[in-house]
Motif scaffolding. Structure first.
Motif, PDB file in Angstrom:
ATOM      1  N   PRO A 198       0.798  -1.236   0.000  1.00  0.00           N
ATOM      2  CA  PRO A 198       0.000   0.000   0.000  1.00  0.00           C
ATOM      3  C   PRO A 198       0.828   1.282   0.000  1.00  0.00           C
ATOM      4  O   PRO A 198       0.376   2.302  -0.522  1.00  0.00           O
ATOM      5  N   ASN A 199       2.037   1.254   0.556  1.00  0.00           N
ATOM      6  CA  ASN A 199       2.892   2.444   0.543  1.00  0.00           C
ATOM      7  C   ASN A 199       3.763   2.534  -0.703  1.00  0.00           C
ATOM      8  O   ASN A 199       4.612   3.425  -0.806  1.00  0.00           O
ATOM      9  N   GLY A 200       3.577   1.624  -1.660  1.00  0.00           N
ATOM     10  CA  GLY A 200       4.359   1.625  -2.888  1.00  0.00           C
ATOM     11  C   GLY A 200       5.650   0.854  -2.806  1.00  0.00           C
ATOM     12  O   GLY A 200       6.330   0.676  -3.817  1.00  0.00           O
ATOM     13  N   GLY A 201       6.027   0.398  -1.611  1.00  0.00           N
ATOM     14  CA  GLY A 201       7.230  -0.402  -1.456  1.00  0.00           C
ATOM     15  C   GLY A 201       7.013  -1.842  -1.870  1.00  0.00           C
ATOM     16  O   GLY A 201       5.898  -2.243  -2.216  1.00  0.00           O
ATOM     17  N   PRO A 202       8.057  -2.667  -1.849  1.00  0.00           N
ATOM     18  CA  PRO A 202       7.947  -4.045  -2.344  1.00  0.00           C
ATOM     19  C   PRO A 202       7.255  -4.978  -1.359  1.00  0.00           C
ATOM     20  O   PRO A 202       7.478  -4.922  -0.155  1.00  0.00           O
ATOM     21  N   ALA A 203       6.423  -5.855  -1.892  1.00  0.00           N
ATOM     22  CA  ALA A 203       5.744  -6.888  -1.118  1.00  0.00           C
ATOM     23  C   ALA A 203       5.831  -8.202  -1.881  1.00  0.00           C
ATOM     24  O   ALA A 203       6.081  -8.223  -3.085  1.00  0.00           O
ATOM     25  N   MET A 204       5.633  -9.316  -1.173  1.00  0.00           N
ATOM     26  CA  MET A 204       5.631 -10.631  -1.822  1.00  0.00           C
ATOM     27  C   MET A 204       4.504 -11.488  -1.270  1.00  0.00           C
ATOM     28  O   MET A 204       4.053 -11.320  -0.137  1.00  0.00           O
ATOM     29  N   ILE A 205       4.049 -12.411  -2.117  1.00  0.00           N
ATOM     30  CA  ILE A 205       2.945 -13.300  -1.777  1.00  0.00           C
ATOM     31  C   ILE A 205       3.295 -14.722  -2.225  1.00  0.00           C
ATOM     32  O   ILE A 205       4.302 -14.946  -2.884  1.00  0.00           O
ATOM     33  N   ASP A 206       2.455 -15.687  -1.851  1.00  0.00           N
ATOM     34  CA  ASP A 206       2.482 -17.071  -2.354  1.00  0.00           C
ATOM     35  C   ASP A 206       3.851 -17.741  -2.229  1.00  0.00           C
ATOM     36  O   ASP A 206       4.437 -18.192  -3.216  1.00  0.00           O
ATOM     37  N   PRO A 207       4.372 -17.871  -1.018  1.00  0.00           N
ATOM     38  CA  PRO A 207       5.719 -18.437  -0.865  1.00  0.00           C
ATOM     39  C   PRO A 207       5.743 -19.964  -0.893  1.00  0.00           C
ATOM     40  O   PRO A 207       4.741 -20.634  -0.674  1.00  0.00           O
ATOM     41  N   ALA A 208       6.946 -20.475  -1.157  1.00  0.00           N
ATOM     42  CA  ALA A 208       7.276 -21.894  -0.960  1.00  0.00           C
ATOM     43  C   ALA A 208       8.590 -21.911  -0.177  1.00  0.00           C
ATOM     44  O   ALA A 208       9.631 -22.358  -0.656  1.00  0.00           O
ATOM     45  N   VAL A 209       8.538 -21.416   1.037  1.00  0.00           N
ATOM     46  CA  VAL A 209       9.722 -21.050   1.814  1.00  0.00           C
ATOM     47  C   VAL A 209      10.592 -22.256   2.151  1.00  0.00           C
ATOM     48  O   VAL A 209      10.102 -23.349   2.436  1.00  0.00           O
ATOM     49  N   HIS A 210      11.896 -22.031   2.092  1.00  0.00           N
ATOM     50  CA  HIS A 210      12.890 -22.969   2.605  1.00  0.00           C
ATOM     51  C   HIS A 210      14.235 -22.261   2.639  1.00  0.00           C
ATOM     52  O   HIS A 210      14.352 -21.121   2.178  1.00  0.00           O
ATOM     53  N   TYR A 211      15.224 -22.906   3.195  1.00  0.00           N
ATOM     54  CA  TYR A 211      16.595 -22.405   3.168  1.00  0.00           C
ATOM     55  C   TYR A 211      17.336 -23.122   2.051  1.00  0.00           C
ATOM     56  O   TYR A 211      17.442 -24.347   2.046  1.00  0.00           O
ATOM     57  N   GLY A 212      17.819 -22.350   1.096  1.00  0.00           N
ATOM     58  CA  GLY A 212      18.474 -22.920  -0.072  1.00  0.00           C
ATOM     59  C   GLY A 212      19.456 -21.952  -0.672  1.00  0.00           C
ATOM     60  O   GLY A 212      19.842 -20.951  -0.051  1.00  0.00           O
TER      61      GLY A 212
END
Length: 282
Positions: A198-212
């Motif tokens: 909403p403030n115009g900064g970066p956002a992310m959605i729909d993760p498949a999180v892991h450490y890699g």
């Protein structure tokens, strides 16, 4: 499609409209407008693994970090739907691309002692296997490449020669990819999963999180395009990859292409992409 149960007890007002949103494979996604003038995002689908949305919520929580990407707040999780705060349709700020590159670099500076994650989750609707593994080459070979050979759609579509090429490449990763730390990855970072907050900064959605490997996130972003060099220049300033990283990205992108092939029975174009990359690195 509009279901009052989505918002029961959330003090957001009754839902009055559900507008379909594009993007995503596993779910039907709606922006739900409420009688109080607000909105939320609801993702829903029948016949999904019952823990898929709970694991999506876990991944979103893992990505919350000071100075990093904005992620939607999880308002409700059930086996059949997830309710998220609505990031809206804001215009990107003038520095959106640079800010996104730096945010991803900061995210990749969050590391673990091993590769993997505390739980298996999903890429699309297929399990993403995340056993804690001490060696990154072993982890990527076994759990990001070879694991797809057992999927029926991959078995049926990949020629025997290409399956053998993939096995050879998996066994030779130590000579093809430099040692990298186990960094916190989004895991499915194509451009459609980045958007302005909403403030115009970066956002992310729909993760498949892991450490890699950090380069695995970069591979999906660069191969699918639509991000300028401004993004990657900002990333490199904060978290420089090893020399030659751009040339390696098609190899790391094999994981995404194999996953696509595993989801659909008729992916001739994707199979040809896999073949071309395998020939390049074998």
């Amino acid at each position: 499609m509009l279901t009052s149960a989505w918002l029961d007890g959330l003090s957001l007002g009754d839902p009055i409209a559900a507008d379909p949103l594009e993007g995503g494979y596993a779910s039907r996604t709606f922006r739900v407008r409420t009688a109080l003038g607000g909105s939320v995002v609801v993702k829903t689908q029948d016949n999904l693994p019952e823990n898929l949305y709970a694991l999506e919520a876990d991944g979103l929580d893992a990505l919350r970090a000071p100075g990093g990407f904005a992620v939607p707040e999880v308002l409700r999780v059930t086996p059949s739907y997830i309710v998220l705060s609505d990031l809206g349709t804001s215009e990107p700020s003038p520095t959106y691309r640079e800010d996104a590159g730096r945010a991803l670099a900061l995210q990749h500076q969050q590391t673990a002692d091993k590769f993997g994650y505390h739980v298996d989750n999903y890429l699309g609707t297929l399990p993403q296997r995340n056993p804690w593994t001490g060696d990154g080459h072993t982890f990527f070979a076994e759990h990001r490449l070879l694991r797809y050979l057992e999927e029926p759609n991959c078995h049926n579509q990949l020629p025997a020669d290409d399956r053998r090429r993939l096995e050879r490449i998996a066994g030779n990763l130590v000579n093809l990819v430099p040692v990298q730390p186990p960094s916190l990855l989004h895991g499915d970072l194509w451009h459609g999963n980045l958007l302005p907050a909403p403030n115009g900064g970066p956002a992310m959605i729909d993760p498949a999180v892991h450490y890699g490997w950090p380069e695995a996130d970069l591979a999906t972003l660069l191969i699918y395009g639509r991000l300028s060099d401004t993004f990657f220049d900002a990333y490199e300033e904060v978290h420089p990859p090893s020399p030659g990283w751009r040339a390696r990205l098609p190899l790391l992108h094999l994981r995404e292409l194999l996953c696509i092939t595993a989801h659909w029975p008729d992916r001739a174009e994707t199979v040809q992409e896999i073949h071309t990359i395998l020939e390049q690195f074998d």
